[in-house]
Design a protein around this motif. Structure first.
Motif, mmCIF file in Angstrom:
data_model
loop_
_atom_site.group_PDB
_atom_site.id
_atom_site.type_symbol
_atom_site.label_atom_id
_atom_site.label_comp_id
_atom_site.label_asym_id
_atom_site.label_seq_id
_atom_site.Cartn_x
_atom_site.Cartn_y
_atom_site.Cartn_z
ATOM 1 N N SER A 9 55.441 -55.943 -43.619
ATOM 2 C CA SER A 9 54.756 -55.615 -42.676
ATOM 3 C C SER A 9 53.590 -55.366 -41.631
ATOM 4 C CB SER A 9 55.468 -53.494 -42.706
ATOM 5 O OG SER A 9 55.064 -53.220 -41.515
ATOM 6 N N GLY A 10 53.535 -55.324 -40.617
ATOM 7 C CA GLY A 10 52.025 -55.855 -39.959
ATOM 8 C C GLY A 10 52.008 -57.097 -40.120
ATOM 9 N N GLY A 11 50.897 -57.034 -39.044
ATOM 10 C CA GLY A 11 50.238 -58.850 -39.919
ATOM 11 C C GLY A 11 50.629 -59.469 -40.964
ATOM 12 N N GLY A 65 52.562 -66.915 -44.079
ATOM 13 C CA GLY A 65 54.005 -66.333 -42.875
ATOM 14 C C GLY A 65 55.149 -65.670 -43.614
ATOM 15 N N THR A 66 56.062 -64.870 -44.017
ATOM 16 C CA THR A 66 56.390 -63.899 -44.773
ATOM 17 C C THR A 66 58.147 -64.355 -44.303
ATOM 18 O OG1 THR A 66 57.426 -61.766 -45.117
ATOM 19 C CG2 THR A 66 56.210 -62.220 -43.323
ATOM 20 N N VAL A 67 59.087 -65.141 -44.971
ATOM 21 C CA VAL A 67 60.360 -65.869 -45.197
ATOM 22 C C VAL A 67 60.855 -63.807 -44.740
ATOM 23 C CG1 VAL A 67 60.262 -67.144 -46.708
ATOM 24 C CG2 VAL A 67 61.352 -65.220 -47.309
ATOM 25 N N LEU A 68 60.569 -63.068 -45.456
ATOM 26 C CA LEU A 68 60.887 -61.934 -44.764
ATOM 27 C C LEU A 68 61.027 -61.286 -43.385
ATOM 28 C CD1 LEU A 68 60.942 -59.379 -48.002
ATOM 29 C CD2 LEU A 68 62.779 -60.759 -46.697
ATOM 30 N N LYS A 69 60.085 -62.013 -42.770
ATOM 31 C CA LYS A 69 59.649 -61.683 -40.688
ATOM 32 C C LYS A 69 58.892 -60.394 -41.247
ATOM 33 C CE LYS A 69 62.782 -64.932 -39.078
ATOM 34 N NZ LYS A 69 62.264 -65.578 -38.348
ATOM 35 N N THR A 70 57.669 -59.996 -39.913
ATOM 36 C CA THR A 70 57.299 -58.813 -40.857
ATOM 37 C C THR A 70 57.486 -57.950 -38.670
ATOM 38 O OG1 THR A 70 55.461 -57.758 -40.790
ATOM 39 C CG2 THR A 70 55.529 -60.196 -40.184
ATOM 40 N N ALA A 71 56.547 -56.953 -38.706
ATOM 41 C CA ALA A 71 56.868 -56.675 -37.224
ATOM 42 C C ALA A 71 56.347 -54.963 -37.553
ATOM 43 C CB ALA A 71 58.336 -56.044 -36.291
ATOM 44 N N ARG A 72 55.320 -55.378 -36.348
ATOM 45 C CA ARG A 72 54.795 -53.782 -36.168
ATOM 46 C C ARG A 72 55.566 -52.351 -35.185
ATOM 47 N NH1 ARG A 72 49.038 -55.362 -37.266
ATOM 48 N NH2 ARG A 72 48.913 -56.799 -36.688
ATOM 49 N N GLY A 102 49.253 -53.961 -44.507
ATOM 50 C CA GLY A 102 48.243 -53.242 -44.788
ATOM 51 C C GLY A 102 48.074 -51.601 -44.136
ATOM 52 N N ASP A 103 47.446 -51.577 -43.694
ATOM 53 C CA ASP A 103 47.261 -49.588 -43.417
ATOM 54 C C ASP A 103 48.037 -48.850 -43.210
ATOM 55 O OD1 ASP A 103 45.775 -50.922 -41.684
ATOM 56 O OD2 ASP A 103 44.319 -50.100 -41.117
ATOM 57 N N GLY A 104 48.572 -49.846 -41.831
ATOM 58 C CA GLY A 104 49.555 -48.891 -41.200
ATOM 59 C C GLY A 104 51.366 -48.921 -41.964
ATOM 60 N N THR A 105 51.365 -49.950 -42.806
ATOM 61 C CA THR A 105 52.282 -50.016 -43.916
ATOM 62 C C THR A 105 52.251 -49.231 -44.886
ATOM 63 O OG1 THR A 105 52.092 -52.694 -43.443
ATOM 64 C CG2 THR A 105 53.359 -51.075 -45.022
ATOM 65 N N PRO A 124 48.483 -54.899 -50.945
ATOM 66 C CA PRO A 124 47.411 -55.101 -49.972
ATOM 67 C C PRO A 124 48.599 -56.640 -49.422
ATOM 68 C CG PRO A 124 46.686 -55.177 -52.422
ATOM 69 C CD PRO A 124 48.218 -54.644 -52.798
ATOM 70 N N GLY A 125 48.212 -56.714 -48.343
ATOM 71 C CA GLY A 125 48.810 -58.281 -47.558
ATOM 72 C C GLY A 125 48.188 -57.559 -46.228
ATOM 73 N N THR A 126 46.966 -58.081 -46.393
ATOM 74 C CA THR A 126 46.071 -58.168 -45.383
ATOM 75 C C THR A 126 45.267 -59.624 -45.130
ATOM 76 O OG1 THR A 126 45.128 -57.197 -43.430
ATOM 77 C CG2 THR A 126 45.218 -56.535 -45.854
ATOM 78 N N ILE A 127 44.530 -60.552 -44.315
ATOM 79 C CA ILE A 127 43.939 -61.192 -44.129
ATOM 80 C C ILE A 127 42.243 -60.010 -43.895
ATOM 81 C CG2 ILE A 127 44.901 -63.223 -42.866
ATOM 82 C CD1 ILE A 127 43.120 -63.070 -41.005
ATOM 83 N N ASP A 128 42.429 -59.296 -43.431
ATOM 84 C CA ASP A 128 40.732 -58.498 -43.132
ATOM 85 C C ASP A 128 40.581 -57.950 -44.202
ATOM 86 O OD1 ASP A 128 41.879 -58.810 -40.807
ATOM 87 O OD2 ASP A 128 42.529 -56.703 -40.397
ATOM 88 N N ASN A 129 41.251 -58.051 -45.622
ATOM 89 C CA ASN A 129 40.478 -57.140 -46.886
ATOM 90 C C ASN A 129 39.831 -55.466 -46.546
ATOM 91 O OD1 ASN A 129 39.710 -57.673 -49.359
ATOM 92 N ND2 ASN A 129 37.847 -58.312 -49.206
#
Ligand code: F6P
Length: 322
Positions: A9-11, A65-72, A102-105, A124-129
């Motif tokens: 989920s999220g980016g 990417g993600t094979v499960l797709k993602t969304a906000r 990430g945080d929203g998730t 924790p899955g986000t490029i932002d760290n």
């Protein structure tokens, strides 16, 4: 537990697929069912579920990417949305969840657990760290290497034309991509949201920097308080009309590409730990790695945006760019 639901989920971030693979294969290893939930919370609400087999995750460890797709998801922010999501969770017999994001998730996962008491563990899955409780998030290493690769290329043309480039990197609320990639690319200056940007100090610095340098790179995080790359470029051009200045905004290339080995290994370790910790009865925690060891952090603490900016790293920039 008998059936684990997993979603992203999220980016998106490179390495999410490696994490999904690890969760699925670990679940199967322990004779559990694993259900993939598509498109994050949106798919949970609309009932986009699919059973995951060993081969559903074959040949994905190397893919971005993600094979499960993602969304906000906006709908999940509402109580009605979460009620629909829980009905789907029950209907599909899911009794525990792994949330990768990430945080929203994690904010959503925390509320969902409070309301419906379903065990949830976060990765924790986000490029932002920008999550507390892990040294690195899944995707960060790949993203900073993408930035380095891009800036190396920009450096070639900057050097040929004797130009100054202002390169904007991702990080709406966090300068951690800018900080490391700036050091790694030999930037003159790094501008990040965590520290107040003093534009006059930047101008002073450019004024006293060596005149025989033919290329200069300034890295600015998109969330910096002085504005984006174009705003900084305007000030620089006004003060130094003689410096040939260009802007480059790297954008979403930072989110794609094959994950680095570091990200694949991190995702694999965390995916295994996620399933094992759900089996041990843990919930509402993000799993990270701190000093090489698996580390658990309550969601409420993981999402606090107060990750330390290593002042030693900031000092390095000042010393080395002279
Ligand atoms: O959270 C990851 C991130 O890539 C941020 O660095 C960036 O600000 C944001 O997502 C961009 O989000 P979107 O792709 O939804 O525009």
């Amino acid at each position: 537990i008998k059936n684990i639901g997993v979603f992203t989920s999220g980016g998106d971030s490179p390495g999410m697929n490696a994490a999904i693979r690890a969760v699925v294969r670990t679940g199967l290893y322990y004779d559990l069912n694993v259900t993939g939930i598509l498109r994050g919370y949106d798919g949970m609400i609309s009932g986009e579920f699919k059973p995951m087999e060993r081969k559903s995750v074959a040949n994905i460890i190397q893919r971005g990417g993600t094979v499960l797709k993602t969304a906000r998801s906006d709908e999940f922010r509402t109580k009605e949305g979460r009620v629909k999501a829980y009905e789907q969770i029950k209907k599909n017999g899911i009794d525990a969840i792994v949330a990768i994001g990430g945080d929203g998730t994690f904010t959503g996962a925390n509320i969902f657990h409070e309301e419906f008491n379903i065990p949830v563990i976060g990765l924790p899955g986000t490029i932002d760290n920008d999550l507390m409780g892990t040294d690195f998030t899944i995707g960060y290493d790949t993203a900073i290497n993408t930035v380095i690769d891009a800036v190396d290329k920009i450096r070639d043309t900057a050097e040929s034309h004797d130009r100054l480039f202002i390169v904007e990197v991702m990080g709406r609320d966090s300068g951690l991509i800018a900080l490391r990639s700036g050091i790694g690319s030999g930037a003159e200056a790094i501008l990040i949201p965590e520290t107040k940007t003093d534009v006059s100090a930047l101008i002073h610095r450019l004024g006293i920097s060596r005149k025989d340098k033919s290329s200069k790179i300034i890295i600015v995080a998109e969330g910096d308080d002085a504005g984006g790359a174009f705003e900084i470029a305007k000030v620089v051009k006004d003060k130094f009309p003689g410096i040939d200045t260009r802007v480059s905004i790297l954008g979403h290339i930072q989110r794609g590409g094959p994950p680095s080995c570091m990200d694949r290994v991190l995702a694999s370790r965390l995916g295994v730990a996620a399933v094992e910790s759900l089996m041990e009865g843990r919930t509402c925690e993000m799993i990270g790695i701190v000093n090489q060891k698996i580390h658990f952090t309550p969601f409420s603490s993981a999402i606090k945006h107060n990750k330390d900016v290593n002042s030693e790293l900031l000092k390095i920039v000042d010393i080395l760019s002279l």
